[in-house]
Design a protein around this motif. Structure first.
Motif, PDB file in Angstrom:
ATOM      1  N   VAL A 100       0.863  -1.174   0.000  1.00 28.04           N
ATOM      2  CA  VAL A 100       0.000   0.000   0.000  1.00 28.04           C
ATOM      3  C   VAL A 100       0.902   1.228   0.000  1.00 28.04           C
ATOM      4  O   VAL A 100       1.835   1.316   0.805  1.00 28.04           O
ATOM      5  CB  VAL A 100      -0.920   0.034   1.248  1.00 28.04           C
ATOM      6  N   MET A 101       0.617   2.146  -0.921  1.00 24.11           N
ATOM      7  CA  MET A 101       1.305   3.434  -0.910  1.00 24.11           C
ATOM      8  C   MET A 101       0.379   4.418  -0.207  1.00 24.11           C
ATOM      9  O   MET A 101      -0.801   4.504  -0.536  1.00 24.11           O
ATOM     10  CB  MET A 101       1.614   3.901  -2.334  1.00 24.11           C
ATOM     11  N   HIS A 102       0.922   5.135   0.768  1.00 24.13           N
ATOM     12  CA  HIS A 102       0.152   6.109   1.535  1.00 24.13           C
ATOM     13  C   HIS A 102       0.522   7.504   1.040  1.00 24.13           C
ATOM     14  O   HIS A 102       1.677   7.924   1.174  1.00 24.13           O
ATOM     15  CB  HIS A 102       0.471   5.980   3.026  1.00 24.13           C
ATOM     16  N   GLY A 103      -0.455   8.176   0.439  1.00 24.29           N
ATOM     17  CA  GLY A 103      -0.218   9.513  -0.090  1.00 24.29           C
ATOM     18  C   GLY A 103      -0.121  10.552   1.004  1.00 24.29           C
ATOM     19  O   GLY A 103      -0.618  10.353   2.118  1.00 24.29           O
ATOM     20  N   PRO A 104       0.506  11.685   0.712  1.00 24.31           N
ATOM     21  CA  PRO A 104       0.655  12.743   1.703  1.00 24.31           C
ATOM     22  C   PRO A 104      -0.688  13.321   2.162  1.00 24.31           C
ATOM     23  O   PRO A 104      -0.783  13.897   3.239  1.00 24.31           O
ATOM     24  CB  PRO A 104       1.510  13.795   1.001  1.00 24.31           C
ATOM     25  N   ASP A 105      -1.738  13.125   1.347  1.00 22.39           N
ATOM     26  CA  ASP A 105      -3.066  13.620   1.719  1.00 22.39           C
ATOM     27  C   ASP A 105      -3.873  12.581   2.499  1.00 22.39           C
ATOM     28  O   ASP A 105      -5.050  12.781   2.784  1.00 22.39           O
ATOM     29  CB  ASP A 105      -3.839  14.043   0.468  1.00 22.39           C
ATOM     30  N   GLY A 106      -3.243  11.434   2.823  1.00 25.25           N
ATOM     31  CA  GLY A 106      -3.917  10.392   3.586  1.00 25.25           C
ATOM     32  C   GLY A 106      -4.587   9.323   2.739  1.00 25.25           C
ATOM     33  O   GLY A 106      -5.102   8.342   3.265  1.00 25.25           O
ATOM     34  N   THR A 107      -4.549   9.480   1.404  1.00 28.32           N
ATOM     35  CA  THR A 107      -5.141   8.479   0.517  1.00 28.32           C
ATOM     36  C   THR A 107      -4.243   7.253   0.446  1.00 28.32           C
ATOM     37  O   THR A 107      -3.022   7.381   0.316  1.00 28.32           O
ATOM     38  CB  THR A 107      -5.331   9.054  -0.914  1.00 28.32           C
ATOM     39  N   ASP A 108      -4.858   6.075   0.545  1.00 32.39           N
ATOM     40  CA  ASP A 108      -4.125   4.813   0.394  1.00 32.39           C
ATOM     41  C   ASP A 108      -4.343   4.272  -1.005  1.00 32.39           C
ATOM     42  O   ASP A 108      -5.468   4.285  -1.517  1.00 32.39           O
ATOM     43  CB  ASP A 108      -4.597   3.784   1.421  1.00 32.39           C
ATOM     44  N   TYR A 109      -3.260   3.804  -1.621  1.00 31.57           N
ATOM     45  CA  TYR A 109      -3.304   3.231  -2.965  1.00 31.57           C
ATOM     46  C   TYR A 109      -2.855   1.782  -2.879  1.00 31.57           C
ATOM     47  O   TYR A 109      -1.698   1.508  -2.561  1.00 31.57           O
ATOM     48  CB  TYR A 109      -2.376   4.015  -3.908  1.00 31.57           C
ATOM     49  N   GLN A 110      -3.789   0.857  -3.146  1.00 30.30           N
ATOM     50  CA  GLN A 110      -3.466  -0.567  -3.155  1.00 30.30           C
ATOM     51  C   GLN A 110      -2.608  -0.837  -4.392  1.00 30.30           C
ATOM     52  O   GLN A 110      -2.961  -0.404  -5.489  1.00 30.30           O
ATOM     53  CB  GLN A 110      -4.748  -1.411  -3.227  1.00 30.30           C
ATOM     54  N   GLU A 111      -1.519  -1.565  -4.221  1.00 30.45           N
ATOM     55  CA  GLU A 111      -0.589  -1.830  -5.325  1.00 30.45           C
ATOM     56  C   GLU A 111      -0.181  -3.298  -5.332  1.00 30.45           C
ATOM     57  O   GLU A 111      -0.120  -3.947  -4.285  1.00 30.45           O
ATOM     58  CB  GLU A 111       0.672  -0.964  -5.188  1.00 30.45           C
TER      59      GLU A 111
END
Length: 178
Positions: free
Chosen positions: A69-80
């Motif tokens: 999971v990549m955690h964006g600086p805005d708090g959004t999680d991106y499943q990868e």
């Protein structure tokens, strides 16, 4: 779109579906390859500026996967999800990258680690299934900037590794290394 390449002619059949990003990294390619292939390193530098990575599972072998999971600086999680398709140490890695194992919009990337004097030139060539998917990645997800930032993070991390290794050797008494 600003990209650089190693001078190889792009494949005309995929030119409108690809992104090519390249960067020289001030370290031997074996070290750059290691930083790209061991989860203890990847988790320290992977992703664009401001992102962090949490690994769920990691198996670096052909057919193996990296689920993260990549955690964006805005708090959004991106499943990868990355599946390793080809591994030729320390020269080349081919992979399939999507949100999950069966992502129909997954893209292929080939990373070449080319010796360049004292440095290593890493060339990341990504090919999308369609021009529209490539354009969406560039416009919506800022894929070019993200890729450049990711390789910049890799370069900074490898520089830190080489500095720490040099400092270790300079401060370790002769004969004390194991």
């Amino acid at each position: 779109m600003t990209t650089t390449s190693s001078g190889a002619d792009p494949d005309r059949a995929t030119a409108d579906r690809e992104i090519v990003i390249s960067r020289a990294i001030g370290a031997p390619r074996e070290l750059v390859f290691e930083a790209f292939t061991q989860v203890r390193h990847l988790s320290r530098w992977w992703g664009p500026e401001g992102f962090t990575t949490t690994t769920r599972s990691f198996e670096f072998r052909v057919g193996g996967a990296w689920d993260f999971v990549m955690h964006g600086p805005d708090g959004t999680d991106y499943q990868e999800w990355i599946t390793w398709r080809e591994i030729v140490p320390p020269q080349r890695i081919a992979l399939l990258h999507g949100e999950s194992r069966d992502d129909p919009n997954a893209f292929e990337s080939v990373l070449a680690f080319e010796p360049d004097g004292e440095e290593t030139r890493i060339v990341m060539r990504t090919v999308f299934r369609t021009k529209e998917l490539r354009d969406e990645a560039v416009e919506k997800y800022h894929a070019v900037e993200g890729g450049e930032q990711t390789l910049s993070n890799l370069a900074a991390y490898v520089a830190e590794l080489t500095r720490n290794d040099t400092a270790h050797h300079e401060t370790t008494p002769k004969g004390a290394e194991s």
